[in-house]
Design a protein around this motif. Sequence first.
Motif, PDB file in Angstrom:
ATOM      1  N   PRO A  46      -1.010  -8.087  -2.228  1.00  0.00           N
ATOM      2  CA  PRO A  46       0.116  -8.476  -3.085  1.00  0.00           C
ATOM      3  C   PRO A  46      -0.060  -9.932  -3.521  1.00  0.00           C
ATOM      4  CG  PRO A  46       0.808  -8.431  -0.803  1.00  0.00           C
ATOM      5  CD  PRO A  46      -0.608  -7.910  -0.848  1.00  0.00           C
ATOM      6  N   ASN A  47       0.612 -10.315  -4.591  1.00  0.00           N
ATOM      7  CA  ASN A  47       0.505 -11.690  -5.095  1.00  0.00           C
ATOM      8  C   ASN A  47       0.726 -12.725  -4.011  1.00  0.00           C
ATOM      9  OD1 ASN A  47      -0.163 -11.084  -7.688  1.00  0.00           O
ATOM     10  ND2 ASN A  47       1.902 -11.292  -8.501  1.00  0.00           N
ATOM     11  N   ASP A 105       5.704  -5.418  -5.898  1.00  0.00           N
ATOM     12  CA  ASP A 105       4.671  -5.703  -6.897  1.00  0.00           C
ATOM     13  C   ASP A 105       4.104  -4.392  -7.428  1.00  0.00           C
ATOM     14  OD1 ASP A 105       4.818  -8.475  -6.760  1.00  0.00           O
ATOM     15  OD2 ASP A 105       3.090  -8.690  -5.431  1.00  0.00           O
ATOM     16  N   LYS A 106       3.404  -4.497  -8.530  1.00  0.00           N
ATOM     17  CA  LYS A 106       2.750  -3.324  -9.115  1.00  0.00           C
ATOM     18  C   LYS A 106       1.287  -3.269  -8.686  1.00  0.00           C
ATOM     19  CE  LYS A 106       5.522  -2.772 -13.263  1.00  0.00           C
ATOM     20  NZ  LYS A 106       6.034  -1.441 -13.067  1.00  0.00           N
ATOM     21  N   ILE A 107       0.791  -2.032  -8.570  1.00  0.00           N
ATOM     22  CA  ILE A 107      -0.640  -1.796  -8.470  1.00  0.00           C
ATOM     23  C   ILE A 107      -1.023  -1.027  -9.720  1.00  0.00           C
ATOM     24  CG2 ILE A 107      -0.944  -1.890  -5.973  1.00  0.00           C
ATOM     25  CD1 ILE A 107      -0.723   1.127  -5.877  1.00  0.00           C
ATOM     26  N   ALA A 142      -2.520   3.066 -15.769  1.00  0.00           N
ATOM     27  CA  ALA A 142      -1.210   3.400 -15.205  1.00  0.00           C
ATOM     28  C   ALA A 142      -0.860   2.337 -14.175  1.00  0.00           C
ATOM     29  CB  ALA A 142      -1.244   4.782 -14.550  1.00  0.00           C
ATOM     30  N   SER A 143       0.419   2.190 -13.940  1.00  0.00           N
ATOM     31  CA  SER A 143       0.847   1.268 -12.885  1.00  0.00           C
ATOM     32  C   SER A 143       1.920   1.949 -12.046  1.00  0.00           C
ATOM     33  CB  SER A 143       1.370  -0.039 -13.468  1.00  0.00           C
ATOM     34  OG  SER A 143       2.552   0.169 -14.205  1.00  0.00           O
ATOM     35  N   HIS A 169       0.810  -1.217   0.000  1.00  0.00           N
ATOM     36  CA  HIS A 169       0.000   0.000   0.000  1.00  0.00           C
ATOM     37  C   HIS A 169       0.846   1.270   0.000  1.00  0.00           C
ATOM     38  CE1 HIS A 169      -2.974  -2.996   1.195  1.00  0.00           C
ATOM     39  NE2 HIS A 169      -3.902  -2.123   0.826  1.00  0.00           N
ATOM     40  N   ILE A 170       2.167   1.119  -0.174  1.00  0.00           N
ATOM     41  CA  ILE A 170       3.076   2.267  -0.114  1.00  0.00           C
ATOM     42  C   ILE A 170       3.891   2.352  -1.397  1.00  0.00           C
ATOM     43  CG2 ILE A 170       4.990   3.336   1.150  1.00  0.00           C
ATOM     44  CD1 ILE A 170       4.121   1.645   3.606  1.00  0.00           C
ATOM     45  N   VAL A 171       3.980   3.553  -1.941  1.00  0.00           N
ATOM     46  CA  VAL A 171       4.801   3.831  -3.125  1.00  0.00           C
ATOM     47  C   VAL A 171       5.791   4.917  -2.734  1.00  0.00           C
ATOM     48  CG1 VAL A 171       4.767   4.676  -5.513  1.00  0.00           C
ATOM     49  CG2 VAL A 171       2.914   3.197  -4.693  1.00  0.00           C
TER      50      VAL A 171
END
Length: 188
Positions: A179-180, A135-137, A127-128, A105-107
């Motif tokens: 996440p996966n 992992d990507k969101i 967008a990602s 949940h953090i970028v």
Amino acid sequence: MKSYVSLCALIIFVTSISYGQTSFKENSFLKTENSIVESTADSGHHYTLLEVVKAANLEKILNEDGPFTVFAPSDMAFKKLSKVSLKELLLPENKKELLSLLTYHIVAGNITASKILKALCNGNGKASFTTVQGDKIFASMDGLDIVLTDKSGNKAKITSADSTQCNGVIHEIDSVILPNSLATANLP
């Protein structure tokens, strides 16, 4: 192409006004000199997130370092968590999974709603963003709402945007994204 660019500009303008009306300031996030952790504690509806931050030993990092963009699930969002039991994740033996959930949940960086919208326009509506977890969101639009999607298809809508803090920005979301590693986890 020109009409798509015009549509994107209109969406950015309208959504900026819309998100400005539902900012964190209405939800007790009043002080931009506060850290992400301080504002989360003061919000009144992010107690579960704060508990997760503390259990994952990320309190100091989110209190001092940055900048970070946090997609902050509300307490109600955590109540909707179905595949993974939060109670189980809070057990010491599941600390690795808890850390994975939180850091998904953090970028890194300050990613405001307008920056997300600009990325969506540049990406023809998609967008990602790579999370601190790795992992990507994925971001998309649903009407005037920015929606985040994890790799398993779970969706979370940004309900309050752009709470600027001294070490980043917070966007409240209405669901927990996974996440996966947790989307297929079989925790006890």
